[in-house]
Each structure stands twice: as C-alpha cells, then as structure tokens.
Design an enzyme around this catalytic site. Structure first.
Site, mmCIF file in Angstrom:
data_model
loop_
_atom_site.group_PDB
_atom_site.id
_atom_site.type_symbol
_atom_site.label_atom_id
_atom_site.label_comp_id
_atom_site.label_asym_id
_atom_site.label_seq_id
_atom_site.Cartn_x
_atom_site.Cartn_y
_atom_site.Cartn_z
ATOM 1 N N PRO A 81 0.827 -1.239 -0.443
ATOM 2 C CA PRO A 81 0.213 -0.073 -0.518
ATOM 3 C C PRO A 81 0.384 1.110 -0.060
ATOM 4 O O PRO A 81 1.583 1.255 0.282
ATOM 5 C CB PRO A 81 -0.774 0.179 1.770
ATOM 6 C CG PRO A 81 -0.113 -1.348 1.964
ATOM 7 C CD PRO A 81 0.692 -1.863 0.945
ATOM 8 N N CYS A 82 0.400 2.484 -1.163
ATOM 9 C CA CYS A 82 1.181 3.198 -1.220
ATOM 10 C C CYS A 82 0.458 4.768 -0.457
ATOM 11 O O CYS A 82 -0.713 4.900 -1.334
ATOM 12 C CB CYS A 82 2.053 3.406 -2.701
ATOM 13 S SG CYS A 82 3.091 2.033 -2.663
ATOM 14 N N GLN A 83 1.279 5.384 0.695
ATOM 15 C CA GLN A 83 0.383 5.968 0.879
ATOM 16 C C GLN A 83 0.744 7.727 0.203
ATOM 17 O O GLN A 83 0.814 8.947 1.243
ATOM 18 C CB GLN A 83 0.576 6.709 2.638
ATOM 19 C CG GLN A 83 -0.774 5.617 2.995
ATOM 20 C CD GLN A 83 0.538 4.615 4.162
ATOM 21 O OE1 GLN A 83 1.699 4.035 3.418
ATOM 22 N NE2 GLN A 83 0.022 3.273 4.900
ATOM 23 N N GLY A 84 1.698 7.705 -0.601
ATOM 24 C CA GLY A 84 2.139 9.153 -1.590
ATOM 25 C C GLY A 84 3.339 8.692 -1.610
ATOM 26 O O GLY A 84 3.845 8.900 -0.134
#
Ligand SMILES: C[S@@+](CC[C@H](N)C(=O)[O-])C[C@H]1O[C@@H](n2cnc3c(N)ncnc32)[C@H](O)[C@@H]1O
Length: 345
Positions: A81-84
C-alpha cells in the site's frame, strides 16, 4: 516429476493475488500481512499454507528467510500500500511513507526470486510526473531485474469488473516479460456474474437454491455445492425508496433533483449495469447497489464480481469480509499474469 513453481505473497490480504497464482499451478510457501482477519481467511481456504502476521515496515527479510528455512523461491508477489510517495530529486527516498514499498524491494533483494510481480493503483505511474515510476524501475534494475509495467483492466481477462491496476513484472537473467493480451471473448456482465444468486439471504452452508444461468456461474460453482457469505443488508425504508427510483445501470442523476444530493459523494446511489461488467467495487461503503435488487451486493456477490470462485469462503465480521473482498486483486486477472510468467520461468 515437474516441481511446482513457488511464491511468497507480501501484503497478501485474504489472497486474491495468491489465488490467481494458485489457479495457474504455483504454490504459496509464505504469505505475510499484519491483518489477522484476512490471514484467517487466507489460511482457512488453504489449510496447507503458511501465514505470518507481521508488520512489513519493520520485518526483516533476512530474519524471515532464516526462521522459515527458505532456500529459494521462484516469485515474490504483492501490492505494497502506498500512502503517497515522497521523492527527492529523481529518487524514492528512505522515508516513513515509502517504507512498505522499500520493504518489498528489500525482500526481492534478499530472496532473489526468478521474478517478482508488484501491483498498485494506476496513478502510481503518473505520481511526481513519472519520477515514482522511474525510481521503481531503477530500484529493481539495480538488483538485476528487467522490469516491464502496464495498467491492466480486469474485464479484459474474464473478470466481470472494470478494475484497473498498475502491474510491474521483473525478471532476473535478462528475460523480458510480455503482458497477457486481452482475451478476445465478450466482457462478462454483472448479469452473467450474479443472476443465479437470489434477492434474499442464504444460510451459510446451504446448497444452491437455483440453477446456473451462464458459463461464468458454472465456473464459479466448480467443485462446490454449498454457498457461504450471501447474507443481505436490510436498508432502512428511505434508502429502499430512493434506490428503487434508480434504474439498472443508473445513478443519482436519475433521481429527482431534491434527492440527488442526499448523499455527499458522487458515486452514491449507483446501480450496477446488468449488461456490462461492474465498476470497481468498494470495500462496503454502501454506495453501489445491485442492478435489480434494492440492496447493496452481498459479500458473495462482491466476490463473484472480483472473480473469486464460490468455494472461497470469507471469515470474520461482515464489514471485515467486504473489506477483504474489496481489497483483493481479482484472481482471474492475477491468473492471466501468472500463466504468462510461467512460460518464462
Ligand atoms: C490491497 S491489500 C492486498 C490485497 C491482496 N494482494 C489480495 O489480492 O487479496 C493491502 C494489504 O496490505 C496490508 N498491510 C498494510 N500495511 C501493512 C504492514 N505495515 N505490514 C503488513 N501488511 C500491511 C493490509 O492489511 C492489506 O491486507
């Protein structure tokens, strides 16, 4: 005897991505996530599998390799998952927000699989004007992998849903991956996916009360005669009144003006279109409704839209089940990637 190809799934969730690889004949040797509910579902559907509940932002790939005595693995798969991303110059830097992606890179660096498959949201390719994408390509190149990337649409691979995912596939030893071509057959519609599932709940473990109406439903019922996770949501009277005004395939624009803004988000009051694949299903936010029933899809219906076969059972609370299904990579799309990759391994 031919040996099964093996994989490790990082951020495995309930295992949609894993399931596609299993359908293509690979074997899971370890699946890691920090979410216990999803791991219970993962393990329940694969009694032989090994799962590990761990925070991948801190877990040591060396430690895990030693603890599980893993000498080699053919493929590492997963969707960090990439939070930005945070970038400095042309690089993804060591930073809190990049930890999960960096962890995936570290696992590839330590285990040195023959290939890896990393999936993510499509806009990862345009983040930072393409700097994130370039940085991903160069991170893996410096580990010795030839990387290809593409945005795939699930409905091109027999999934009754238009979900899009960006997929990076890297191969060691200078081999080049070609993404699977879209299947030529017609797109599977919501009707083909769901029309055998009744309006009302079915008690877990019951036999099918209806006959199949499409080849997709015959496929979904393969090796299975009991149905699970088809418990309906009973909405309040007002919700039922409003959604009953929206036709098959319609949305809030079909409502009288004074009702159009009764829910704040634009995707609210949307019905599936029975003649088309579904739009991307959410994780149970209750905005998308069945194409003809005045209720949201059940967990089983959502699973059908994601291309989970009916024998795959979701555990824990209903809210958790919706999230497990909604988070997953559609298994049939994963299978298309896995099969294509198999030829090169
Ligand atoms: C998009 S979902 C993965 C879906 C999965 N690939 C599938 O096909 O079913 C992302 C997963 O990352 C897990 N996750 C998020 N942060 C994590 C962390 N720090 N350590 C381990 N897992 C994490 C979540 O629990 C979630 O299951």
């Amino acid at each position: 005897m031919e040996k099964d190809l093996t994989f490790i799934d990082l951020f495995c969730g309930c295992g949609g991505l894993s399931l596609g690889f299993e359908m293509a004949g690979y074997k899971s040797i370890l699946a890691i996530d920090c979410w216990k509910d999803a791991l219970e579902t993962y393990a329940y559907n694969r009694p032989e599998s090994r799962t590990l509940c761990a925070d991948l932002s801190t877990a040591s790939p060396d430690g895990i390799k030693a603890k599980y005595g893993i000498q080699s693995v053919d493929v590492i798969i997963g969707g960090p998952p990439c939070q930005g991303f945070s970038i400095a110059g042309k690089r993804i830097i060591e930073d809190e927000r990049n930890k999960l992606y960096k962890s995936f890179v570290n696992f590839v660096g330590i285990f040195r699989p023959k290939a890896f498959v990393m999936e993510n949201v499509p806009n990862i390719l345009s983040m930072g004007n393409g700097v994130v994408k370039e940085s991903i390509l160069s991170d893996f190149k410096s580990l010795g992998y030839e990387v290809r990337h593409q945005v795939l649409t699930a409905s091109d691979y027999g999934v009754p849903q238009n979900r899009k995912r960006a997929v990076f596939v890297g191969l060691a030893q200078g081999k080049m991956f070609e993404f699977p071509k879209p299947f030529k057959s017609e797109r599977i519609t919501s009707f083909e996916a769901l029309s055998d599932l009744p309006e009302q709940s079915i008690a877990d473990g019951s036999t099918y009360p209806t006959i199949t109406k499409s080849d997709y439903q015959i496929w979904a019922r393969t090796d299975n005669n009991q149905i699970f996770n088809h418990e309906i949501t009973v909405h309040n009277q007002r919700t039922v009144e409003i959604i009953s005004m929206v036709p098959d395939g319609g949305n809030y624009k079909n409502l009288p003006v004074d009702l159009q803004s009764t829910r704040k988000v634009h995707i609210a009051w949307t019905r599936l279109n029975s003649n088309k694949p579904s739009f991307t299903i959410d994780c149970g936010h209750r905005h998308h409704f069945h194409y003809c029933y005045n209720r949201i899809p059940t967990v089983r219906e959502a699973a059908r839209i994601q291309s989970f076969p009916d024998k795959f059972v979701f555990l824990k609370s209903r809210t958790s089940q919706y999230k497990q299904v909604g988070n997953a990579v559609p298994p049939l799309m994963a299978k298309a990637i896995a099969e294509q990759l198999k030829d090169l391994l």
